[in-house]
Scaffold this motif. Structure first.
Motif, short mmCIF file in Angstrom:
data_model
loop_
_atom_site.label_atom_id
_atom_site.label_comp_id
_atom_site.label_asym_id
_atom_site.label_seq_id
_atom_site.Cartn_x
_atom_site.Cartn_y
_atom_site.Cartn_z
N ILE A 1 -76.48 -25.68 -41.94
CA ILE A 1 -77.82 -25.12 -42.21
C ILE A 1 -78.70 -25.13 -40.96
N THR A 2 -78.39 -26.02 -40.00
CA THR A 2 -79.16 -26.06 -38.75
C THR A 2 -78.98 -24.74 -37.97
N GLY A 3 -77.80 -24.12 -38.12
CA GLY A 3 -77.53 -22.83 -37.47
C GLY A 3 -78.39 -21.73 -38.06
N PHE A 4 -78.65 -21.84 -39.36
CA PHE A 4 -79.51 -20.87 -40.02
C PHE A 4 -80.94 -20.98 -39.46
N ALA A 5 -81.38 -22.22 -39.27
CA ALA A 5 -82.71 -22.43 -38.68
C ALA A 5 -82.76 -21.83 -37.28
N ASN A 6 -81.71 -22.03 -36.51
CA ASN A 6 -81.63 -21.49 -35.15
C ASN A 6 -81.71 -19.96 -35.17
N ALA A 7 -81.03 -19.35 -36.14
CA ALA A 7 -80.99 -17.88 -36.21
C ALA A 7 -82.35 -17.29 -36.56
N ILE A 8 -83.22 -18.08 -37.20
CA ILE A 8 -84.55 -17.57 -37.53
C ILE A 8 -85.56 -17.91 -36.44
N VAL A 9 -85.47 -19.13 -35.92
CA VAL A 9 -86.46 -19.56 -34.93
C VAL A 9 -86.26 -18.85 -33.59
N SER A 10 -84.98 -18.61 -33.19
CA SER A 10 -84.78 -18.03 -31.86
C SER A 10 -85.35 -16.61 -31.72
N PRO A 11 -85.17 -15.68 -32.68
CA PRO A 11 -85.85 -14.40 -32.51
C PRO A 11 -87.37 -14.52 -32.64
N GLU B 1 -88.44 -15.46 -29.25
CA GLU B 1 -88.16 -14.39 -28.28
C GLU B 1 -89.16 -13.24 -28.39
N PHE B 2 -89.47 -12.84 -29.65
CA PHE B 2 -90.25 -11.61 -29.82
C PHE B 2 -91.73 -11.88 -30.06
N LYS B 3 -92.15 -13.14 -29.85
CA LYS B 3 -93.57 -13.47 -29.99
C LYS B 3 -94.41 -12.63 -29.03
N ARG B 4 -93.80 -12.28 -27.89
CA ARG B 4 -94.53 -11.52 -26.87
C ARG B 4 -94.93 -10.12 -27.34
N GLU B 5 -94.24 -9.62 -28.36
CA GLU B 5 -94.59 -8.30 -28.89
C GLU B 5 -95.63 -8.43 -30.01
N GLY B 6 -96.22 -9.61 -30.17
CA GLY B 6 -97.29 -9.80 -31.14
C GLY B 6 -96.84 -10.61 -32.35
N TRP B 7 -97.83 -11.11 -33.11
CA TRP B 7 -97.54 -11.98 -34.25
C TRP B 7 -96.99 -11.20 -35.43
N VAL B 8 -97.38 -9.93 -35.57
CA VAL B 8 -96.98 -9.16 -36.74
C VAL B 8 -95.70 -8.38 -36.46
N LEU B 9 -95.77 -7.42 -35.53
CA LEU B 9 -94.60 -6.57 -35.27
C LEU B 9 -93.55 -7.26 -34.40
N GLY B 10 -93.95 -8.31 -33.71
CA GLY B 10 -93.00 -9.06 -32.90
C GLY B 10 -92.41 -10.20 -33.71
N LEU B 11 -93.12 -11.32 -33.74
CA LEU B 11 -92.61 -12.54 -34.37
C LEU B 11 -92.19 -12.33 -35.82
N ALA B 12 -93.12 -11.84 -36.65
CA ALA B 12 -92.84 -11.79 -38.10
C ALA B 12 -91.78 -10.75 -38.42
N ALA B 13 -91.85 -9.58 -37.78
CA ALA B 13 -90.91 -8.50 -38.12
C ALA B 13 -89.50 -8.79 -37.59
N LYS B 14 -89.43 -9.42 -36.42
CA LYS B 14 -88.11 -9.61 -35.80
C LYS B 14 -87.43 -10.92 -36.19
N MET B 15 -88.20 -11.78 -36.88
CA MET B 15 -87.73 -13.12 -37.24
C MET B 15 -86.40 -13.10 -37.99
N PHE B 16 -86.19 -12.05 -38.80
CA PHE B 16 -85.01 -12.03 -39.67
C PHE B 16 -83.91 -11.10 -39.16
N THR B 17 -83.98 -10.70 -37.89
CA THR B 17 -82.99 -9.74 -37.39
C THR B 17 -81.57 -10.32 -37.46
#
Lengths: 148, 338
Positions: A93-103, A106-122
Motif C-alpha cells: 500500500i506504500t507504493g499506492f501512496a507513492n503513485a499519488i504523492v509523486s505526481p 511533480e505537477f504542483k508547478r502547473e497550479g493547485w487545480v489543473l496541476g496538483l489536483a488534476a494530475k494526482m491520479f494519473t
C-alpha cells in the motif's frame, strides 16, 4: 538495412541485455516482505499496546502505512529504494501512496487545480478504476451464488 | 558549381568556420568524465529558477551568451538563431532566446537537433544569406522525464536498455570566414522506422537511422570510415552503438576502430549507474561543444564526422502503441577545410 522488421526486432531482442530477473525478484521479495512485516508490527502494536478493536486496527494500519509511503516519497527516499526494490515497493500500500504523492509533487508547478489536483491520479487512477470495478463484479458474483 | 554530392549530402566548398562554442552541463554530467571541458557545471537541477522549464531556457540562453562572448562579438552581430529542444512547442528555445532580438528559426529534430541546426545554419551562410549564425540546443533530465515518462519521485525500475536524458546545452557560432575548424559536409537523413516500439530501448530504435545516414554519407562523399579520426553518434548508448557497428559492417563499412557514441562518453556508465548511457539533445551538444571541440583546438582530432540521432516519438504516439520513427543527420568537421 537488410533485415525485415520482424528480423530486426528479433535481433534487437538478442542484442539488448535482459533485466536481472532473479536478483530483482529476490530484492523485491526481501523489501516487500520487510514493508509488510513493518505493517504487521503496527497491527500488533495497535491491537496489544493501544488496545484498538480488530475493526479499528484494520483502518489504523493502512492509514499509518500510507502516511509513511507519502512521507518517504516527499523526502525523495521512496524512489531511491524503489529503484532497487521494484515490485517490492510497488505492490504494498506504500507504493499506492507513492503513485499519488509523486505526481502531486511533480505537477504542483502547473497550479493547485489543473496541476496538483488534476494530475494526482494519473498513475493511481487506473488502479482505482479497475480495482473498484473488479470488486463490484466479484461482489455481484458472490451475491448471485449466495442467492442460488 | 554543384554543391550537392549524391542524393543527400551538401558540400560547403570553402568550409563554414566554427568561430566559437560553449556548453552548460548539469550536476550529474559535471560528475562525469568530460567535466573539465564544460564552460559551466550547474550545482543543482534548478539553477535558481522555480520550474525546470525555466532552468532549461536559462541554460540555452546562457550557452548562446557564452559562445558569443568567447567569439568576442556582439549578440546583434548574429543574423540567425537556429534552435530546438525536446519540450512541446520547443519552449526551452523560444523562451530562452526571446530577449536576444535576433531572427529565430525553430527546429524540431529530437536529439538530432544539434546536427540539424548546424547543417541549416551552415547552409544559410554558404548560400550567402548570412555571415554569422548560431546553432543551439538543450535538454534537461527533469523536464524530459515529466513530459515523456513518470514524475521524478515515482518509484519505478528502469530496464538495462534505458538511457538517461542529459541535462545540458551546447551552442556554436558559425561564420563565413575564419581560421577553423570548418564544417565541410552536411548529410541530411531520412526518417527510418525499424519497428521498435519500446521507448525504453531508443538506442535500438535509432541505430538503423544512424547506420543509414552514415552509409549514405560514405557513398555520397566516396569516403570510408577510416578517413575520419573519429566518428561520433549523438545518443545511441551502449545497445544502439553496438547495433550500429553491426549494421554498418553488413554494408561493408568497418566502424570498429574510430567510432564512439556521446551517450557512452558523457557519463561513467557503471559508476554513475546509467544503464545504457546518456541521451537527449544535450548529450551530443555538450560533448561536441565541450570535449570534442577542445580536442580540435589541441589538434588531437583533425577530421570528425558527427551524427545527431533523434527518436521522433511523442508521449501520445507511445501510448497509442506506435513504433518509433527516427532520423539522423551527419556533419563533417575538419581542422583545415577541404
Amino acid at each position: 538495412m537488410k533485415y525485415s522488421k520482424q528480423e530486426y526486432l528479433d535481433y534487437v531482442d538478442k542484442k539488448s541485455p535482459d533485466s536481472p530477473i532473479w536478483k530483482n525478484v529476490l530484492i523485491a521479495f526481501l523489501v516487500g516482505g520487510a514493508i509488510c512485516t513493518i505493517g504487521q508490527g503496527f497491527s500488533e502494536f495497535y491491537k496489544n499496546v493501544v488496545g484498538l478493536s480488530e475493526e479499528n486496527v484494520k483502518t489504523a494500519v493502512p492509514i499509518t502505512m500510507v502516511f509513511l509511503g507519502a512521507l518517504f516519497t516527499g523526502l525523495d527516499l521512496y524512489n531511491k529504494l524503489a529503484k532497487h526494490a521494484g515490485a517490492g515497493t510497488l505492490v504494498p500500500i506504500t507504493g499506492f501512496a507513492n503513485a499519488i504523492v509523486s505526481p502531486a509533487m511533480e505537477f504542483k508547478r502547473e497550479g493547485w487545480v489543473l496541476g496538483l489536483a488534476a494530475k494526482m491520479f494519473t498513475i493511481a487512477g487506473p488502479v482505482l478504476v479497475y480495482g473498484i470495478n473488479s470488486s463490484i463484479i466479484v461482489g455481484l458474483i458472490y451475491y448471485l451464488i449466495q442467492k442460488l | 558549381m554543384n554543391k550537392k554530392l549524391g542524393k543527400q549530402t551538401i558540400r560547403f566548398a570553402n568550409g563554414i568556420n566554427i568561430l566559437s562554442y560553449a556548453s552548460i552541463a548539469g550536476q550529474k554530467e559535471g560528475e562525469g568524465p568530460l567535466a573539465k571541458y564544460y564552460d559551466k557545471v550547474l550545482e543543482d537541477a534548478e539553477w535558481g529558477e522555480d520550474t525546470w522549464e525555466k532552468t532549461e531556457s536559462k541554460m540555452q540562453k546562457s550557452a548562446v551568451s557564452r559562445a558569443v562572448e568567447k567569439a568576442e562579438i556582439d549578440i546583434k552581430d548574429i543574423e540567425y538563431l537556429f534552435a530546438g529542444d525536446l519540450l512541446n512547442q520547443c519552449i526551452s528555445s523560444t523562451f530562452g532566446l526571446r530577449d536576444f532580438g535576433v531572427p529565430f528559426l525553430g527546429v524540431y529534430g529530437a536529439c538530432s537537433t544539434m546536427a540539424e541546426t548546424l547543417g541549416l545554419a551552415s547552409s544559410m551562410i554558404d548560400g550567402g544569406f548570412a555571415n554569422t549564425a548560431v546553432a543551439v540546443t538543450s535538454s534537461h533530465f527533469c523536464t524530459a522525464e515529466r513530459q515523456y515518462r513518470f514524475p521524478l519521485e515515482y518509484g519505478g525500475q528502469r530496464p538495462p536498455t534505458a538511457q538517461w536524458t542529459v541535462t545540458g546545452s551546447g551552442s556554436m557560432v558559425l561564420t563565413r570566414q575564419g581560421n577553423g575548424p570548418y564544417i565541410t559536409h552536411f548529410t541530411a537523413g531520412k526518417i527510418i522506422d525499424a519497428g521498435v516500439a519500446d521507448a525504453n530501448n531508443m538506442g535500438a530504435a535509432m541505430a538503423p537511422a544512424a547506420a543509414d545516414t552514415l552509409a549514405t554519407h560514405f557513398r555520397d562523399t566516396e569516403k570510408i570510415p577510416q578517413d575520419y579520426d573519429l566518428i561520433l553518434t549523438g545518443d545511441l548508448g551502449k545497445v544502439g552503438k553496438s547495433i550500429a557497428i553491426d549494421l554498418l559492417a553488413e554494408e561493408g563499412f568497418d566502424m570498429s576502430e574510430n567510432y564512439n557514441d556521446c551517450g557512452c562518453m558523457v557519463f561513467d556508465i557503471d559508476k554513475q549507474d546509467m544503464h545504457a548511457g546518456g541521451s537527449g539533445c544535450g548529450c551530443g551538444a555538450i560533448t561536441l561543444c565541450g570535449y570534442i571541440m577542445d580536442m580540435f583546438r589541441a589538434e588531437k582530432i583533425k577530421n570528425l564526422l558527427f551524427v545527431g540521432t533523434g527518436a521522433l516519438l511523442s508521449p501520445t504516439s507511445t501510448m497509442q502503441g506506435e513504433s518509433i520513427p527516427c532520423v539522423a543527420h551527419a556533419i563533417a568537421i575538419s581542422a583545415k577545410g577541404e
